[in-house]
Design an enzyme around this catalytic site. Structure first.
Site: not given
Ligand code: NAP
Ligand code: MG
Length: 499
Positions: A169, A266, A300, A479
């Protein structure tokens, strides 16, 4: 390849590079996955458009990247920090020259509208500049010893090999603001960007390579969650900085805890905007609309709950509906559009599922609520959505939907508002709209969120202030801000007897 340029943008060099398929960067070389496997990257505004095939890495590729990083790390760490900073500064300058290109591919791969994409790229570059300035500030402390003839001081040392795992995102800004503190502190890096949005990360790495960063100092492996998991599990990785979902973050923390690797998480949010009876309702509606529907709600820090004093609920909802009506949904690369698609089919189905649950639980659909039909069917477009009559215990009031869905909850007092705000598992961001200084301070003191806002949107943040969440929204140190390098360094205390 169906990456089309807007007028004035030359994509021929980029297309030639993408067509090589060698888009992992390991040990100073651009490589395919060892197995030759690939995965396609598609346009969320038109999923028949394929940008390119990226390497689908395997544990073998991950291991090669970690080995390369381990070998390069010591040499990089022994390069004086200001010299490290000079290399990084050259990469940042190259990225500055490519803002339009970066914004274009960012909009293309994650769906964000081009104006938001430009903001993200510029903000990411600002963050890089701010963090890279630490190259000349990597100082420790001298602290008077209690012993005569003893000189005592601290130094900051790199952690070693650091893994960065990032979401789709903010495909430019998040890799950018993790990479720079990791590198400037003298660590070697393996970056695993989200599989939906690998191109921004690849362009960042390309800039560092062209800036002259040594082989192995920064490695890039593409692929799905299993690639991320392989990185986290490897004993060669001494620290993991992760941004993504809470579920994955918790799993990473468990794995890393087994070998005491450092972890910074995060995670998700369920951010509330509280609107008190004395608020400037016009201002509140404007700020909430931007925070709820901007980036299609996929931030997020997006506002997903409005907790409003019953006495101003009606005028607030009327104004929010007017803002929703004014949104022009469509492909992000069209400058006229103000809201792009959701990122993929999974995201679309998730939002649709929550619409069904909200109906069953008795919420009222005040605006939107549906996938968009006709021409829009070729992408993952969903209407900006407003739900009223939501109760704090409803699923849309507690769980992260991660779409353009805003839930309105009515309350009778500041105490009730704060208790509803704090009831959820998340604690990333929040806001209050009020003209009463006492209420503003009561809110700031009592709200359990890492970011708090008075009379401005939950999405507001600046690169030189700490960023991160409490509770299920974050773990392991903030961060950005003045202590951004803490995670990427270890403190050594040295006692030197000379008397
Ligand atoms: P996600 O599914 O958790 O994926 C994040 C990253 O982790 C991706 O590169 C993903 O790979 C990888 N990943 C997936 N499973 C993993 C595992 N078991 N071990 C290690 N890495 C793994 O999250 P997303 O759908 O990409 O992003 C949306 C989420 O991020 C939302 O919940 C949002 O709130 C959160 N977010 C938080 C912040 C903050 O600063 N607090 C900022 C932005 C977003 P793949 O994509 O290749 O599956
Ligand atoms: Mg994912």
């Amino acid at each position: 390849m169906t990456l089309t340029a807007r007028p004035g943008l030359d994509l021929s060099d980029l297309k030639a590079w993408l067509s090589t398929g060698r888009l992992n960067h390991v040990a100073g070389e651009w490589r395919s996955a060892a197995s030759g496997a690939t995965f396609p990257v598609v346009n969320p505004a038109d999923f028949k458009e394929v940008l390119a095939d990226f390497p689908a890495s395997s544990p073998e590729d991950v291991q090669a990247a970690i080995e390369a990083a381990s070998q390069a790390q010591r040499g990089w760490a022994s390069t004086p920090a200001p010299q490290r900073g000079a290399v990084i500064a050259r990469a940042i300058a190259m990225l500055r020259d490519q803002v339009e290109l970066l914004a274009h591919v960012l909009s293309w791969e994650c769906g964000k509208v081009i104006a938001e994409a430009r903001i993200e790229v510029n903000r990411g570059i600002n963050a890089m500049e701010y963090l890279n300035a630490e190259a000349r500030r990597l100082h420790g402390q001298t602290i008077p010893s209690e012993q005569p003839g003893m000189f005592a001081y601290t130094t900051r040392r790199p952690v070693g090999v650091v893994a960065l795992v990032t979401p789709w995102n903010f495909p430019f800004a998040i890799p950018a603001w993790k990479l720079v503190p990791a590198l400037v502190a003298g660590n070697a890096v393996v970056l695993k960007p989200a599989e939906q949005t690998p191109l921004c990360a690849a362009l960042i790495v390309r800039a560092f390579v062209e800036a002259g960063l040594g082989a192995g100092v920064l490695n890039l492996v593409h692929g799905d969650g299993q690639v991320g998991a392989a990185l986290v599990e490897d004993p060669g990785v001494k620290a993991v900085s992760f941004t993504g979902s809470t579920a994955v973050g918790k799993r990473i923390n468990q794995v890393a805890a087994g070998r005491l690797a450092k972890v910074q998480l995060e995670l998700g949010g369920k951010n509330a905007a509280i609107v008190m009876a004395d608020a400037d309702v016009e201002l509140a509606a404007r700020e909430i609309a931007v925070a709820a529907w901007g980036s299609t709600g996929q931030r997020c820090t997006a506002t997903s709950r409005v907790i409003v004093d019953r006495r101003v609920a009606r005028p607030l909802v009327e104004r929010l509906m007017a803002h929703a009506q004014a949104i022009k949904v469509g492909p992000g690369l069209d400058e006229d559009n103000t809201m792009g698609p959701l990122v993929n089919q999974e995201a679309l189905e998730k939002v649709e599922r929550y619409m069904g649950i909200a109906r069953q639980e008795g919420a009222t659909l005040a605006y939107g609520g549906h996938r968009m039909g006709g021409e829009y069917k070729k992408g993952y477009f969903f209407e900006p959505t407003l739900l009223t009559g939501v109760r704090p215990e409803h699923a849309v009031a507690c769980e992260e939907v991660f779409g353009p869905v805003l839930a309105v909850i009515e309350v009778d007092s500041i105490d009730e508002a704060l208790s509803v705000a704090n009831e959820v598992d998340y604690g990333l961001s929040s806001a209050i709209f009020t003209r009463d200084i006492h209420q503003a301070f009561a809110y700031a003191e009592r709200v359990a969120t890492g970011l708090a806002h008075v009379n401005c949107a939950t999405v507001f943040s600046e690169v030189h202030l700490p960023f991160g969440g409490m509770k299920d929204s974050g773990f392991g140190g903030r961060e950005m801000g003045p202590s951004a390098l803490d995670f990427y360094t270890e403190t050594q205390t040295t006692y030197l007897k000379h008397g």
